[in-house]
Design a protein around this motif. Structure first.
Motif, PDB file in Angstrom:
ATOM      1  N   THR A  35      -4.970  16.175 -17.002  1.00  0.00           N
ATOM      2  CA  THR A  35      -5.013  17.374 -18.028  1.00  0.00           C
ATOM      3  C   THR A  35      -3.541  17.475 -19.464  1.00  0.00           C
ATOM      4  O   THR A  35      -3.433  18.478 -20.057  1.00  0.00           O
ATOM      5  CB  THR A  35      -5.013  18.517 -17.469  1.00  0.00           C
ATOM      6  N   SER A  36      -2.825  16.599 -19.553  1.00  0.00           N
ATOM      7  CA  SER A  36      -1.577  16.877 -20.551  1.00  0.00           C
ATOM      8  C   SER A  36      -2.727  16.805 -22.078  1.00  0.00           C
ATOM      9  O   SER A  36      -3.621  16.678 -22.339  1.00  0.00           O
ATOM     10  CB  SER A  36      -0.625  15.603 -20.933  1.00  0.00           C
ATOM     11  N   GLN A  37      -1.093  17.528 -22.723  1.00  0.00           N
ATOM     12  CA  GLN A  37      -1.671  17.670 -24.162  1.00  0.00           C
ATOM     13  C   GLN A  37      -1.254  15.963 -24.785  1.00  0.00           C
ATOM     14  O   GLN A  37      -0.588  15.659 -24.844  1.00  0.00           O
ATOM     15  CB  GLN A  37      -0.919  18.285 -24.809  1.00  0.00           C
ATOM     16  N   GLU A  62      -2.503  13.054  -7.980  1.00  0.00           N
ATOM     17  CA  GLU A  62      -1.716  14.523  -8.616  1.00  0.00           C
ATOM     18  C   GLU A  62      -1.021  13.904 -10.155  1.00  0.00           C
ATOM     19  O   GLU A  62      -1.188  14.562 -11.561  1.00  0.00           O
ATOM     20  CB  GLU A  62      -0.705  15.225  -7.625  1.00  0.00           C
ATOM     21  N   GLU A  63      -0.602  12.757  -9.715  1.00  0.00           N
ATOM     22  CA  GLU A  63      -0.071  12.060 -11.113  1.00  0.00           C
ATOM     23  C   GLU A  63      -1.583  12.083 -11.639  1.00  0.00           C
ATOM     24  O   GLU A  63      -1.305  12.557 -13.750  1.00  0.00           O
ATOM     25  CB  GLU A  63       0.528  10.704 -10.904  1.00  0.00           C
ATOM     26  N   VAL A  70       0.403  -1.164   0.038  1.00  0.00           N
ATOM     27  CA  VAL A  70      -0.041   0.316   0.039  1.00  0.00           C
ATOM     28  C   VAL A  70       0.689   1.309  -0.016  1.00  0.00           C
ATOM     29  O   VAL A  70       0.397   2.133  -0.522  1.00  0.00           O
ATOM     30  CB  VAL A  70      -0.836  -0.106   1.232  1.00  0.00           C
ATOM     31  N   GLY A  71       1.965   1.597   1.046  1.00  0.00           N
ATOM     32  CA  GLY A  71       2.832   2.283   0.692  1.00  0.00           C
ATOM     33  C   GLY A  71       3.938   2.890  -0.178  1.00  0.00           C
ATOM     34  O   GLY A  71       5.224   3.402  -0.552  1.00  0.00           O
ATOM     35  N   ASP A  72       3.443   1.712  -1.281  1.00  0.00           N
ATOM     36  CA  ASP A  72       4.760   1.724  -2.495  1.00  0.00           C
ATOM     37  C   ASP A  72       4.016   3.203  -3.366  1.00  0.00           C
ATOM     38  O   ASP A  72       3.573   2.667  -3.808  1.00  0.00           O
ATOM     39  CB  ASP A  72       5.087   0.330  -3.508  1.00  0.00           C
ATOM     40  N   LYS A  73       5.207   4.352  -3.512  1.00  0.00           N
ATOM     41  CA  LYS A  73       4.725   4.830  -4.159  1.00  0.00           C
ATOM     42  C   LYS A  73       4.997   4.615  -5.538  1.00  0.00           C
ATOM     43  O   LYS A  73       4.737   5.761  -6.416  1.00  0.00           O
ATOM     44  CB  LYS A  73       5.893   6.151  -3.599  1.00  0.00           C
ATOM     45  N   LYS A  74       5.847   4.154  -5.434  1.00  0.00           N
ATOM     46  CA  LYS A  74       6.323   3.236  -6.996  1.00  0.00           C
ATOM     47  C   LYS A  74       5.800   2.414  -8.441  1.00  0.00           C
ATOM     48  O   LYS A  74       5.246   3.084  -8.937  1.00  0.00           O
ATOM     49  CB  LYS A  74       8.087   3.008  -6.986  1.00  0.00           C
ATOM     50  N   ASN A  75       4.779   2.172  -7.778  1.00  0.00           N
ATOM     51  CA  ASN A  75       3.575   1.176  -8.231  1.00  0.00           C
ATOM     52  C   ASN A  75       2.958   1.715  -8.449  1.00  0.00           C
ATOM     53  O   ASN A  75       1.509   1.081  -8.712  1.00  0.00           O
ATOM     54  CB  ASN A  75       3.944  -0.196  -7.800  1.00  0.00           C
ATOM     55  N   HIS A  76       2.362   2.414  -7.475  1.00  0.00           N
ATOM     56  CA  HIS A  76       1.497   2.973  -7.552  1.00  0.00           C
ATOM     57  C   HIS A  76       1.157   4.776  -7.695  1.00  0.00           C
ATOM     58  O   HIS A  76       2.254   6.064  -6.846  1.00  0.00           O
ATOM     59  CB  HIS A  76       0.345   3.532  -5.832  1.00  0.00           C
ATOM     60  N   VAL A  77      -0.017   4.563  -8.376  1.00  0.00           N
ATOM     61  CA  VAL A  77       0.310   6.056  -9.245  1.00  0.00           C
ATOM     62  C   VAL A  77      -0.276   7.234  -8.231  1.00  0.00           C
ATOM     63  O   VAL A  77      -2.043   7.325  -7.679  1.00  0.00           O
ATOM     64  CB  VAL A  77      -0.863   5.856 -10.528  1.00  0.00           C
TER      65      VAL A  77
END
Length: 363
Positions: free
Chosen positions: A127-129, A120-121, A110-117
């Motif tokens: 909103t990207s082109q 903000e991302e 759950v705390g893995d920030k690399k595998n989870h989006v």
């Protein structure tokens, strides 16, 4: 439990009143029989006596509660299924026999920030082109081949697009380009910016559906290498031009010749660059025959190339200034000529007092 007050004893059982009187109760001016009161007093005595005689002592209650507490604790800690619950009763038959992650592994995942989006991302992506300006491999998205037309192909791509073109593409600059096309949503207003294999920059625009000509943008180095010849010599530029004869115009010494292209002896400029040039010719003459009809020509490599203009002087002494914007190629030998038509008047020659030339490369 210990009681300290003595219960008032009342032994006469009396007689129970009828249910109607029990329901409505006594009213003013009633004179109830004594047996009704005896019934009430005896019942109260016996109820209190029963409560007092059958109540447990404090020590008994405490002991009983302790036993009950021990039993509850023992039941809660029992691991031997004291109620004999079966797996079918709790639905274990519907659960897949798959190994589950431990709490530590679960929390780590759950705390893995690399595998989870993160949110903000996701917002950044949403909103990207997403308009592609290149092909999937990063190369040009549009190729204009030798049978395709710039004016037809590019307006199909709205926005900003990376393109390339063949040397012989229709309405191209005559060289292969790689560059960018940007336009409005209708494709009626836009600009082409391209780069050739000689690292030169080219530009072409469309406005309200009308295309401009190609322009080559000059660098500071290009400008430094551009042709600029300017002659201004009163003493060495006089000559005579005979009627009916094409005569080369004589120019004097140059006061500027950036690329050393001017040959004063031959009054000839040998160009070192291909491009578009602006020419200014100044000529002052005297003894001009009346009714003169005089033509001016530009020659390239001793062959007539372009007409600068015609002169019909009304005085026998007059000055003319002519301009010409023309494309030339590298290596061209450029000269200028005057041709007075035969008038039958005298004198037969036009006496040119001075002639000045300015020739500059503008792109």
């Amino acid at each position: 439990m210990a009681f300290t007050k003595e219960i008032p004893q009342w032994d006469n059982a009396g007689q129970k009143p009828p249910q109607s009187k029990i329901s409505e109760g006594f009213k003013p001016m009633d004179h109830p029989p004594a047996d009704w009161f005896n019934w009430y007093m005896n019942g109260t005595y016996e109820a209190l006596n029963e409560l007092q005689s059958k109540a447990a002592a404090t020590t008994e209650v405490t002991a009983g509660l302790k036993v009950l507490s021990n039993d509850i604790a023992a039941h809660s800690n029992a691991k031997n299924n004291p109620h004999a619950v079966t797996k079918s009763q709790v639905g274990l038959g519907n659960v897949d026999n798959i190994k589950q992650a431990s709490k530590v592994d679960f929390d780590s995942h759950v705390g893995d920030k690399k595998n989870h989006v993160t949110g903000e991302e996701k917002d950044k992506w949403n909103t990207s082109q997403i308009w592609r300006i290149t092909d999937d491999n990063g190369q040009v998205r549009v190729y204009i081949n030798n049978s395709s037309d710039y004016h037809e192909v590019l307006p199909r791509y709205k926005g900003f697009t990376h393109f390339a073109s063949d040397t012989s593409a229709i309405n191209g600059p005559g060289v292969a380009l790689r560059g960018f096309w940007a336009c409005n949503a209708a494709g009626t207003y836009g600009q082409v910016l391209g780069f050739d294999n000689l690292n030169r920059t080219w530009r072409k625009t469309v406005a309200n559906g009308k295309w401009s000509s190609w322009e080559r943008l000059l660098t500071a180095e290009d400008v430094a290498k551009s042709t600029f010849v300017d002659t201004y010599d009163f003493d060495n530029s006089s000559f005579k031009a005979t009627e009916g004869v094409v005569t080369k115009i004589k120019f004097g010494a140059s006061r500027s010749d950036d690329q050393l292209e001017y040959n004063q002896t031959k009054s000839e400029i040998t160009l070192k660059n291909s491009g578009l040039y602006l020419i200014r010719l100044y000529l002052s003459a005297s003894a001009i025959p009346s009714n003169s009809d005089i033509s001016f020509f530009c020659y390239v490599n001793d062959v007539q190339y372009q007409t600068l203009g015609y002169w019909y002087p009304v005085k026998n002494s007059q000055t003319i200034v002519l301009f010409l914007q023309q494309k030339f190629s590298k290596g061209d030998k450029v000269t200028f000529h005057i041709f007075p038509q035969v008038t039958g008047s005298t004198p037969l020659d036009v006496n040119v007092k001075s002639a000045f030339l300015t020739m500059s490369q503008i792109r």
